[in-house]
Design a protein around this motif. Structure first.
Motif: not given
Length: 971
Positions: A557, A577, A581
């Motif tokens: 990220s 996840n 996101q």
């Protein structure tokens, strides 16, 4: 007890220690390991032989030792039996004016050749043959004109009777081919199969041959021959003609007779001699050769199978210099030598030295005492590989112990690291030293990737090696090193996690740098990306990711590498996840696309509320695409969170209708929810839905009471009518329907199956219609629509002002119908009367009916005369004895009738005649009453023609348990 001379000899033996490796052991992870072997590499032992005179010549082969002595005798000894030796006088078999120059023993140790030269011009040279099993020497007659200086034995020969084809070299340079045989019939001459001169090295000049050997290339007819003179080494290569499994070596030289001399190696020398030696591997194949000359030993590898140069067998040849002598020694060139795998053992007149063939270092020196005399020769047993040194008075044997011990160090110094590892006996400390040196050398040359691979195999400090590559900014090499170290780790979870995180950071940094430079489409970028994907798929990395995935996700990220983040979540099956996101970043389309590609139902349930809120149509389409993979009931929370907006409700209804129509969803919660949406937003769709669900209460999928309550709250009368009817509340439904529409009420009245209920409903409709407007025509139409109600039923609903004239026609029609019914009843009564009369006549005729029984009639069951015992006679003409019929009927009676029959029979048997004669209330004696009851049970019907026979139509004629008996009877 060891003599003082032997102690002096032992003290004179000096083993040179090799220089320790320059590498410091601190570069290795191994400690307290002794790298040097203190056992002497070469050691000498004096043999307990007692020759009768000074030794002049020696030959050893296959543990068979032959010594020639100055007194003209041969000393022969089988080394396996050292206590049994033999001495043979050889001078009486040769001319007096000859001198022994050499003795030659074949590899088997069975054939001995002794070469003599003339002492003066009047004599002739001689060649004498002696077999191991014989004590008589035989002259080779055809050798009178040749002074033999060398013998090339046939190493393929396995015969103890014949030498096989051999080559002889002479002092004039002639090469002869012959074969000798131990023939006991000839007393003084050796049997020669043939004798021919096949080549002349000197081309007419006297060029003595100092060495000759020939060998066959394995599994071929190809041979190679080495011939040496004092200054030249010749090679002859060719295919021999094979006859009776024996080669004709003459054919090898044919091509050399007409070509210039080119296949030789020349080294200038002033010596009158030279020596040729071969070293054989464990399969007795020549591996290396050495040629002793004045400047040094010409040494090289042999590769007979090589196709690169058909004119030469040499590979990696070099000239090895002799070690520097003491200042007092006048000898600079050895007299003789033998060859081992890694050393050349040189013999001087007063000492023996061993020189490494790899680095030319002197590793051993042995000085001889004058007591034993000067050294005569040093020889090696070609089969047993033992080394023997001979002085005038003694014989010594040398033992070679692990001569390869320092070879790894030498090869390492020569940067031949593969060979160094081959000879370090898998010693981990040695291997580590070699790897460290190789890695540092490659690092210095700039071959960083290869250096990293080797460093990963060492015990060098992990931090030190990593810093080395970081200092020179070699990220790729660092990745190679880390990858190799990762492959070698097993249980160190901490170090594995650190390496995985570090390598991930390196890959991400490289990819990020290339993207910032606009090289995302370059070949380098794709290669790094491919390597990164391979790295992530490694089982060890996948396992490690389960513990550190949050750290790696944060890394990706921070680099903005969304593509690899998605790929990693797919590998780790951690899709939640990345979807979360994307939603957090409001990338709803990407989140929805990922959900569709993954087809993970749990994730749909989790993220559907957020996606449905933001993009209802696309989310509904995605849910429809999933079809039966998703459970609509688990999506209810997502629908309930966004049902206030018309657009959302429309998409929710579209999805639910799709699931109901295509996958027959029967979940009550789903149907109730859809019905609620219909009640709130789409009344027409509600009525269509209720119609599709039908009027069978047990077949509908929604809660009818809940639906009725909702519809009442919303004032949906038509729906309430349908739902009340479904619940069986016909009267209330009819009343509500009349408030909405009379046609609706009429349709409702026809639905019940009970005619009485239909009639009541229609009467309710009639009352409503008539009391409302007193419309006679409409009342008459009701009579036409429902035949269950009559004019008299609706008359009370009209007011008193209505006269009978208004109902003349319906009343007349009703009276006519009643009249028709009366006529039908009369006709039925007449038919009944006729039937009763017919029955009475039939009964009367039956009373007068009789049947004639003849004497010859028999029982239909036992086939015995019927009149012999009481019997029953049926109208069908079947006849049975009473006891036969009783036995036949008893098993087929119902349990209650069977019990009653048994009770009646018991009463007949137990009661006395007085009791049986008692008259009952029927006017008949008790006996007659009991018999009549028995007859009613047993003879109620013919056993052949009655209902029982019809019921047994599918019963087999033969029972299963009777099959064996019947089959035996039929046989």
């Amino acid at each position: 007890m060891t003599s003082i001379f032997d102690q002096y000899e032992q003290a004179s033996q000096v083993s040179q220690r090799s220089v320790p490796a320059s590498e410091q052991m601190t570069s290795s992870g191994y400690i307290n390991m002794q790298l040097n072997d203190n056992t002497p590499m070469f050691s000498k032992q004096k043999m307990n032989f007692n020759p009768s005179d000074l030794i002049t010549h020696v030959a050893v082969s296959s543990d068979f030792l032959v010594l020639a002595m100055a007194n003209g005798k041969l000393f022969r000894l089988d080394l396996k039996m050292p206590d049994q030796h033999e001495e043979i006088q050889y001078t009486k078999f040769v001319q007096p004016n000859t001198k022994l120059t050499s003795i030659f023993l074949d590899p088997l140790g069975y054939h001995l050749l002794m070469a003599f030269t003339a002492r003066n011009k009047d004599g002739n040279p001689e060649l004498v043959y002696l077999h191991r099993k014989s004590s008589k020497l035989k002259t080779v007659t055809k050798s009178r004109n040749y002074e033999v200086t060398e013998v090339g034995w046939n190493y393929d020969n396995r015969s103890t009777v014949t030498t096989g084809p051999i080559l002889l070299g002479t002092s004039q340079g002639h090469i002869l081919e012959t074969e000798l045989e131990a023939d006991s019939d000839k007393m003084f001459t050796a049997s020669q199969q043939y004798w021919r001169q096949i080549f002349d090295i000197g081309k007419g000049t006297d060029t003595p041959i100092t060495g000759i050997q020939f060998h066959r290339v394995s599994n071929t007819s190809k041979y190679f021959i080495f011939v040496t003179t004092p200054t030249r080494l010749y090679q002859f290569i060719g295919h021999a003609m094979i006859t009776d499994d024996k080669p004709s070596l003459q054919s090898i030289f044919y091509s050399y007779l007409t070509t210039p001399e080119t296949g030789f190696q020349e080294i200038p020398s002033t010596l009158k001699y030279s020596k040729l030696q071969f070293y054989f591997d464990k399969t007795n194949t020549p591996k290396t050769f050495a040629w002793l000359t004045e400047p040094g030993i010409f040494y090289g590898q042999l590769d007979p199978t090589s196709q690169q140069n058909s004119n030469s067998l040499f590979t990696q040849s070099e000239l090895i210099n002799y070690p520097s002598d003491d200042a007092n020694s006048k000898e600079t060139t050895p007299i003789s030598f033998v060859l081992t795998e890694f050393h050349a053992v040189l013999m001087y007149s007063d000492r023996v030295k061993a020189v490494s063939l790899l680095n030319q270092d002197l590793v051993y020196e042995d000085k001889y005492s004058e007591v034993h005399g000067k050294l005569k020769n040093i020889v090696k047993d070609p089969i047993r590989r033992t080394i023997w040194a001979v002085t005038g008075n003694a014989v010594f044997r040398y033992k070679v112990s692990r001569e390869e011990r320092n070879v790894w160090r030498i090869y390492s110094d020569k940067e031949q690291f593969d060979l160094a590892k081959q000879y370090c006996q898998n010693n981990p400390a040695f291997i580590d030293i070699i790897n460290v040196k190789q890695a540092e050398l490659l690092f210095g040359k700039g071959d960083y990737d290869r250096s990293a691979e080797i460093y990963a195999e060492t015990q060098s400090s992990f931090e030190t090696v990593c810093l080395k590559f970081l200092e020179v900014e070699q990220v790729n090499a660092l990745k190679v090193y880390l990858g190799k170290r990762l492959d070698a780790l097993e249980d160190d979870k901490t170090l594995i996690s650190m390496i995985v995180i570090w390598m991930t950071e390196l890959y991400l940094s490289q990819l990020g740098t290339l993207r910032r430079k606009g090289n995302a489409d370059a070949q380098e970028y794709h290669q790094i990306q491919s390597d990164f994907e391979v790295f992530l798929l490694q089982p060890k990395v996948v396992k490690c990711m389960q513990h550190i995935k949050s750290v790696v996700y944060d890394l990706m990220s921070s680099h903005g590498d969304k593509q690899n983040l998605i790929k990693l979540t797919v590998i780790n099956e951690d899709y939640e996840n990345v979807v979360a996101q994307n939603i957090y970043k409001k990338s709803y389309t990407e989140a929805l696309n990922m959900l569709m590609s993954l087809k993970k139902s749990d994730l749909f349930y989790q993220f559907a509320p957020a996606l449905m809120e933001e993009m209802p149509k696309q989310t509904a389409n995605a849910l429809i695409d999933q079809g039966p993979l998703l459970s609509p009931s688990k999506l209810l929370p997502a629908f309930l969170s966004c049902e206030n907006d018309k657009a959302h409700v429309t998409e929710i209804i579209r999805y639910l209708e799709f699931m109901l129509q295509n996958f027959n969803v029967k979940d009550r919660a789903i149907h109730n929810y859809l019905l609620t949406l219909y009640v709130e937003h789409d009344h027409l769709a509600l009525m269509r839905y209720l119609v599709r669900q039908g009027q069978e209460l047990s077949m509908v999928n929604y809660d009818v009471h809940y639906a009725l309550r909702l519809c009442r709250e919303k004032g949906l009368s038509e729906a309430c009518v349908k739902l009340s009817a479904l619940l069986g509340l016909w009267e209330s439904a009819a009343e509500l329907a009349l408030d909405v529409d009379v046609a609706l009420a009429k349709g409702l009245a026809d639905l019940p199956d009970d005619p009485a209920l239909q009639r009541r409903l229609w009467l309710g409709i009639a009352e409503h219609v008539i009391t409302k407007n007193q419309d006679i025509k409409e009342a008459m139409s009701l009579l036409e629509e429902c035949p269950l109600i009559k004019i008299e039923d609706i008359l009370p609903f009209f007011s008193d002002v209505v006269t009978i004239n208004h109902f003349r026609e319906p009343i007349c029609q009703s009276l006519q119908e009643y009249n028709n019914q009366i006529e039908e009843l009369k006709a039925e009564m007449e038919d009944a009367t006729k039937s009763a009369e017919y029955v009475r006549n039939a009964i009367q005729s039956f009373r007068n009916r009789s049947v004639l029984v003849s004497v010859g009639d028999a029982c239909c069951l036992c086939d015995i005369a019927l009149l012999l015992r009481p019997f029953y006679l049926f109208p069908c003409a079947h006849r049975f004895h009473s006891d036969c019929l009783l036995a036949e009927m008893a098993p087929i009676l119902a349990p209650a009738r069977r019990n009653k029959l048994t009770d009646l029979q018991r009463q007949l048997a137990v009661l006395s005649n007085i009791e049986l004669s008692t008259v009952t209330s029927t006017g008949l004696p008790l006996r007659e009453v009991l018999k009549n009851e028995i007859d009613d049970i047993v003879a109620s019907e013919c056993v052949f023609c009655g209902e029982h026979m019809i019921a047994c139509i599918d019963k087999p004629f033969i029972a299963d348990e009777d099959w064996d008996r019947v089959m035996k009877e039929w046989e």
